[in-house]
Design a protein around this motif. Structure first.
Motif, PDB file in Angstrom:
ATOM      1  N   PRO A 136      71.077   7.247   4.311  1.00 37.63           N
ATOM      2  CA  PRO A 136      71.380   7.675   2.943  1.00 37.63           C
ATOM      3  C   PRO A 136      71.560   6.403   2.112  1.00 37.63           C
ATOM      4  N   MET A 137      70.775   6.261   1.047  1.00 38.27           N
ATOM      5  CA  MET A 137      70.745   4.982   0.350  1.00 38.27           C
ATOM      6  C   MET A 137      70.138   5.145  -1.037  1.00 38.27           C
ATOM      7  N   TYR A 138      70.457   4.195  -1.899  1.00 40.32           N
ATOM      8  CA  TYR A 138      69.690   4.105  -3.148  1.00 40.32           C
ATOM      9  C   TYR A 138      68.617   3.045  -2.929  1.00 40.32           C
ATOM     10  N   THR A 139      67.563   3.109  -3.711  1.00 46.59           N
ATOM     11  CA  THR A 139      66.482   2.142  -3.570  1.00 46.59           C
ATOM     12  C   THR A 139      66.433   1.279  -4.824  1.00 46.59           C
ATOM     13  N   GLN A 140      66.608  -0.017  -4.638  1.00 44.68           N
ATOM     14  CA  GLN A 140      66.635  -0.939  -5.768  1.00 44.68           C
ATOM     15  C   GLN A 140      65.340  -0.847  -6.563  1.00 44.68           C
ATOM     16  N   ASN A 141      65.461  -0.762  -7.894  1.00 44.09           N
ATOM     17  CA  ASN A 141      64.314  -0.557  -8.788  1.00 44.09           C
ATOM     18  C   ASN A 141      63.593   0.756  -8.488  1.00 44.09           C
ATOM     19  N   ASP A 187      58.662   6.050  -3.345  1.00 44.86           N
ATOM     20  CA  ASP A 187      57.497   6.298  -4.194  1.00 44.86           C
ATOM     21  C   ASP A 187      57.863   5.848  -5.608  1.00 44.86           C
ATOM     22  N   THR A 188      58.314   4.618  -5.699  1.00 43.90           N
ATOM     23  CA  THR A 188      58.920   4.043  -6.904  1.00 43.90           C
ATOM     24  C   THR A 188      58.491   2.584  -7.010  1.00 43.90           C
ATOM     25  N   ASN A 189      59.245   1.803  -7.768  1.00 40.97           N
ATOM     26  CA  ASN A 189      58.970   0.373  -7.883  1.00 40.97           C
ATOM     27  C   ASN A 189      59.745  -0.450  -6.857  1.00 40.97           C
ATOM     28  N   SER A 190      60.466   0.193  -5.962  1.00 38.57           N
ATOM     29  CA  SER A 190      61.273  -0.524  -4.987  1.00 38.57           C
ATOM     30  C   SER A 190      60.395  -1.221  -3.952  1.00 38.57           C
ATOM     31  N   ALA A 191      60.689  -2.493  -3.703  1.00 39.21           N
ATOM     32  CA  ALA A 191      59.946  -3.258  -2.702  1.00 39.21           C
ATOM     33  C   ALA A 191      60.901  -3.956  -1.741  1.00 39.21           C
ATOM     34  N   VAL A 192      62.115  -3.406  -1.584  1.00 38.31           N
ATOM     35  CA  VAL A 192      63.098  -4.026  -0.691  1.00 38.31           C
ATOM     36  C   VAL A 192      63.783  -2.962   0.151  1.00 38.31           C
ATOM     37  N   LEU A 193      64.305  -3.408   1.282  1.00 37.09           N
ATOM     38  CA  LEU A 193      65.168  -2.591   2.136  1.00 37.09           C
ATOM     39  C   LEU A 193      66.394  -3.442   2.416  1.00 37.09           C
ATOM     40  N   PHE A 194      67.488  -3.144   1.720  1.00 35.84           N
ATOM     41  CA  PHE A 194      68.692  -3.953   1.810  1.00 35.84           C
ATOM     42  C   PHE A 194      69.844  -3.132   2.387  1.00 35.84           C
ATOM     43  N   PRO A 195      70.613  -3.680   3.318  1.00 36.16           N
ATOM     44  CA  PRO A 195      71.708  -2.922   3.940  1.00 36.16           C
ATOM     45  C   PRO A 195      72.827  -2.564   2.966  1.00 36.16           C
ATOM     46  N   GLU A 196      73.009  -3.366   1.904  1.00 40.16           N
ATOM     47  CA  GLU A 196      74.091  -3.079   0.960  1.00 40.16           C
ATOM     48  C   GLU A 196      73.845  -1.834   0.122  1.00 40.16           C
ATOM     49  N   THR A 197      72.639  -1.254   0.183  1.00 39.98           N
ATOM     50  CA  THR A 197      72.344  -0.028  -0.564  1.00 39.98           C
ATOM     51  C   THR A 197      72.720   1.234   0.210  1.00 39.98           C
ATOM     52  N   ILE A 198      73.124   1.093   1.466  1.00 40.29           N
ATOM     53  CA  ILE A 198      73.352   2.231   2.355  1.00 40.29           C
ATOM     54  C   ILE A 198      74.773   2.773   2.214  1.00 40.29           C
ATOM     55  N   ALA A 199      74.922   4.079   2.277  1.00 44.79           N
ATOM     56  CA  ALA A 199      76.227   4.725   2.134  1.00 44.79           C
ATOM     57  C   ALA A 199      77.054   4.515   3.401  1.00 44.79           C
ATOM     58  N   VAL A 200      78.186   3.821   3.250  1.00 45.09           N
ATOM     59  CA  VAL A 200      79.090   3.545   4.369  1.00 45.09           C
ATOM     60  C   VAL A 200      80.534   3.678   3.898  1.00 45.09           C
ATOM     61  N   ARG A 201      81.442   3.859   4.829  1.00 44.33           N
ATOM     62  CA  ARG A 201      82.853   4.024   4.467  1.00 44.33           C
ATOM     63  C   ARG A 201      83.481   2.711   4.008  1.00 44.33           C
ATOM     64  N   GLU A 202      82.944   1.600   4.500  1.00 42.78           N
ATOM     65  CA  GLU A 202      83.418   0.284   4.092  1.00 42.78           C
ATOM     66  C   GLU A 202      82.310  -0.728   4.346  1.00 42.78           C
TER      67      GLU A 202
END
Length: 473
Positions: A136-141, A187-202
């Motif tokens: 579960p994550m947001y995708t940058q751009n 299916d957007t302008n996102s071209a990265v996979l970054f761990p800080e975008t992922i939903a975590v408790r901390e």
């Protein structure tokens, strides 16, 4: 294609890469279970709220039992696919547990920290290796909501790149990757996979990887730079033209550029925390930092080219063409710091006669452009070095002075009037409120170029290497 990734020869030769040793046989995306997993994720995503929880009261939302059935299908498909990826076995076990716990807790705000901590794709970077990722994550751009996403990717780690990382550009967290398939958030302008975008408790104490999709960057660059070349009448050297027509070569270019750029954020005379993007600063500070990292890659590429490495000159062409063509005309004009950096590079080259716009035709003196680009890097490096001894606000004002020497500020700008116009009783972070959304508007040249390239830029949303090759054919 992702199956034919870059060379494994340390001399820079380009050779097709076989399937990574030690993997199960077959491509993940060719297995029927991938289709099942992807469809289940796509059915669940629309029911998720911004924070990733499932809103069962929304129109068309599934019942709790239906949502649980969807996660059950994801876990079952994952069990079928995991043998193809033995290197991800621990991650997939933790992922299945996180999915079951999310369902068991009633689909509230998701917490996938355990599976994130079990995922270590940069620990053993093997060229051509596949990874199946679900978070579960947001995708940058891309998508700003923390929706469930699933994607299959391959690692780009040819021998020549591994050698450079080991001997010169140490960057143990960096991961060059290409798309195999993905759900709607990509299916957007996102071209990265970054761990800080992922939903975590901390947030973890430290992250262990960060991925950049060099295939999307390359395909996007080829389409936009090619269109801009035609619109502006720019005549490119033969080797630069070759970069625009060769997806494989272009991917190699971007993975090298990205690796050097990424490590530069924590190297040099830095008057700030290298993770400055988390701090509240005027957006031109972010623009200068991103440009500094690109110009460092440009500088290192010059050294590599002098040593006979073909990727070196390609990186130099890519940095200039992507920066002056795509960056300024992409995205909204609200605090567009990458756009600002592109405008600044163009203006600097133009002011120092390395670039000319005459008779409605653009021309670049490439030898002079290399000299002038190095000079701009030196100016930014000097700003940083002196900034170590300056208060934050003075550093910001000096940076503004550098940018406004080459780019005209908005006529209504408070910052352009200097420190006497600012309320200096406020802390620096409050003075950021006085920055206009578009503090440095587009020039006449870029206003015209943006109109002519708008459709091309929009067409790169969700672009893949395959789509770019199909258009070129």
């Amino acid at each position: 294609m992702a199956e034919n990734l870059a060379s494994i020869a340390s001399d820079g030769g380009r050779t097709a890469v076989p399937r990574a040793a030690g993997e199960g046989s077959g491509r993940v995306v060719d297995h029927p279970a991938w289709t099942v997993l992807k469809r289940a994720v796509e059915e669940l995503r629309p029911a998720q709220a911004k924070d990733g929880s499932v809103d069962f009261s929304a129109d068309g939302a599934p019942t709790r039992a239906e949502a649980a059935a969807l996660t059950g299908r994801i876990v079952a498909a994952l069990d079928e696919l995991s043998p193809l990826l033995p290197h991800d076995a621990a991650y997939h076990r933790a992922l299945a547990a996180d999915l079951r716990r999310w369902a068991g807790d009633g689909f509230g705000v998701p917490d996938f920290l355990d599976s994130l901590l079990a995922f270590h794709p940069a620990a053993d970077r093997t060229d051509g290796r596949q990874h199946l990722v679900v978070f579960p994550m947001y995708t940058q751009n891309g998508n700003p909501d923390r929706n469930l996403e699933a994607l299959v990717l391959r690692v780009v780690w040819p021998g020549w790149l591994a050698e450079l990382e080991r001997t010169r550009y140490d960057n143990p967290l960096f991961l060059g990757i290409t798309f195999e398939d993905f759900t709607a958030g990509y299916d957007t302008n996102s071209a990265v996979l970054f761990p800080e975008t992922i939903a975590v408790r901390e947030a973890p104490e430290r992250f262990t990887w960060g991925g950049i999709f060099c295939d999307r960057e390359a395909a996007r660059f080829r389409r936009v730079a090619g269109a801009a070349r035609d619109v502006t009448g720019l005549r490119l050297p033969e080797e630069a033209e070759g970069l625009l027509t060769d997806q494989q070569r272009c991917q190699e270019t971007f993975v090298l550029w990205d690796m050097v750029h990424d490590r530069t954020h924590s190297h040099g005379d830095l008057p700030f925390d290298p993770f400055m993007i988390k701090q509240r600063q005027p957006f031109w500070m972010y623009g200068l930092e991103e440009l500094r990292c690109d110009l460092t890659a440009f500088h290192e590429a010059d050294r590599l080219a002098a040593e006979g490495r073909p990727q070196g000159r390609d990186v130099q062409y890519a940095v200039i063409l992507d920066r002056i063509f795509r960056f300024p005309v992409t995205g909204a004009r609200v605090r567009n710091y990458d756009g600002l950096g592109g405008q600044l590079l163009f203006a600097y080259l133009h002011r120092h006669d390395a670039l000319r716009w005459t008779d409605n035709r653009l021309s670049i003196d490439w030898d002079r452009a290399r000299e002038v680009t190095a000079r701009l890097r030196e100016e930014i490096e000097t700003l940083y070095r002196l900034g170590i001894d300056r208060p934050k606000l003075v550093h910001w004002l000096k940076a503004y002075e550098l940018v406004s020497t080459y780019l005209a500020p908005h006529p209504g700008s408070t910052w352009a009037k200097g420190p006497d116009a600012l309320d200096l009783t406020l802390p620096p972070r409050k003075l950021v409120d006085a920055v206009l959304p578009d503090e440095f508007p587009l020039s006449l040249f870029y206003e015209a170029l943006a109109k002519k390239l708008r459709g091309v830029v929009e067409s790169t949303r969700g672009i893949t290497a395959q789509a770019q090759e199909a258009q070129a054919a």
